[in-house]
Write a protein that holds these residues in place. Structure first.
Motif, PDB file in Angstrom:
ATOM      1  N   UNK A  93      25.699  40.740  42.316  1.00 55.86           N
ATOM      2  CA  UNK A  93      26.108  39.607  41.601  1.00 55.86           C
ATOM      3  C   UNK A  93      24.588  39.356  40.526  1.00 55.86           C
ATOM      4  N   UNK A  94      24.806  39.633  39.293  1.00 59.26           N
ATOM      5  CA  UNK A  94      23.803  39.746  38.256  1.00 59.26           C
ATOM      6  C   UNK A  94      23.314  38.448  37.969  1.00 59.26           C
ATOM      7  N   UNK A  95      24.142  37.095  38.120  1.00 58.29           N
ATOM      8  CA  UNK A  95      23.246  35.893  37.954  1.00 58.29           C
ATOM      9  C   UNK A  95      24.369  34.779  38.897  1.00 58.29           C
ATOM     10  N   UNK A  96      23.715  33.770  39.202  1.00 58.91           N
ATOM     11  CA  UNK A  96      24.467  32.845  39.704  1.00 58.91           C
ATOM     12  C   UNK A  96      25.620  32.521  39.076  1.00 58.91           C
ATOM     13  N   UNK A  97      26.806  32.158  39.672  1.00 61.15           N
ATOM     14  CA  UNK A  97      27.712  31.724  39.226  1.00 61.15           C
ATOM     15  C   UNK A  97      28.814  32.561  38.752  1.00 61.15           C
ATOM     16  N   UNK A  98      28.228  34.091  38.419  1.00 61.58           N
ATOM     17  CA  UNK A  98      28.998  35.184  37.747  1.00 61.58           C
ATOM     18  C   UNK A  98      29.619  35.707  39.059  1.00 61.58           C
ATOM     19  N   UNK A  99      30.745  36.645  38.736  1.00 60.30           N
ATOM     20  CA  UNK A  99      31.368  37.230  39.605  1.00 60.30           C
ATOM     21  C   UNK A  99      30.676  38.758  39.912  1.00 60.30           C
ATOM     22  N   UNK A 100      30.864  39.070  41.230  1.00 64.74           N
ATOM     23  CA  UNK A 100      29.860  40.110  41.696  1.00 64.74           C
ATOM     24  C   UNK A 100      30.702  41.679  40.983  1.00 64.74           C
TER      25      UNK A 100
END
Length: 142
Positions: free
Chosen positions: A89-96
């Motif tokens: 998951x590249x950033x919090x809140x983003x889809x993995x």
């Protein structure tokens, strides 16, 4: 078999990045790399992926890669081992949405993955990369 998974993944190093492709030496993205290694180790893929965007920062609720991983592989909760499929998951809140294959465990951990402008490469699994791991999976029989 994990050594076989790592050897197969390393065989893709140098393949150019091509979104939604999965042909060793010609083009692959991160999912294409995992799909190609699956084919080399197990044969036919269990399903055809739907069209997807290349955006790592995509927000939303549909964890398509996580769901596919859970359908076709065992989720790993114990120790880190070579040959495991890593979902990032590249950033919090983003889809993995990023995948790699752990090629070396331990203090000097490394993984094979594909990304834009780099193609398929082997990179250190540094602290920032490790912090982004959302799930780990074992390829069946590996």
């Amino acid at each position: 078999m994990s050594a076989r998974v790592v050897a197969a993944a390393r065989g893709w190093i140098g393949t150019p990045y091509v979104h939604q492709a999965s042909v060793r030496g010609a083009g692959a993205d991160c999912l294409g790399l995992v799909r190609g290694v699956w084919r080399e180790i197990l044969g036919e893929e269990p399903e055809v992926p739907p069209p997807y965007t290349a955006d790592w920062g995509e927000t939303g609720r549909e964890e398509l890669l996580m769901a596919a991983g859970l359908r076709h592989m065992a989720q790993v909760t114990g120790g880190w081992a070579e040959g495991q499929v890593l979902l990032f998951r590249m950033r919090e809140g983003a889809v993995a949405k990023h995948l790699g294959i752990l090629s070396q465990a331990g203090e000097d951990a490394r993984f094979v993955h594909a990304y834009d402008r780099h193609g398929v490469v082997e990179s250190p699994l540094s602290a920032p990369w490790r912090a982004r791991v959302a799930a780990r999976f074992a390829i069946p029989g590996a």
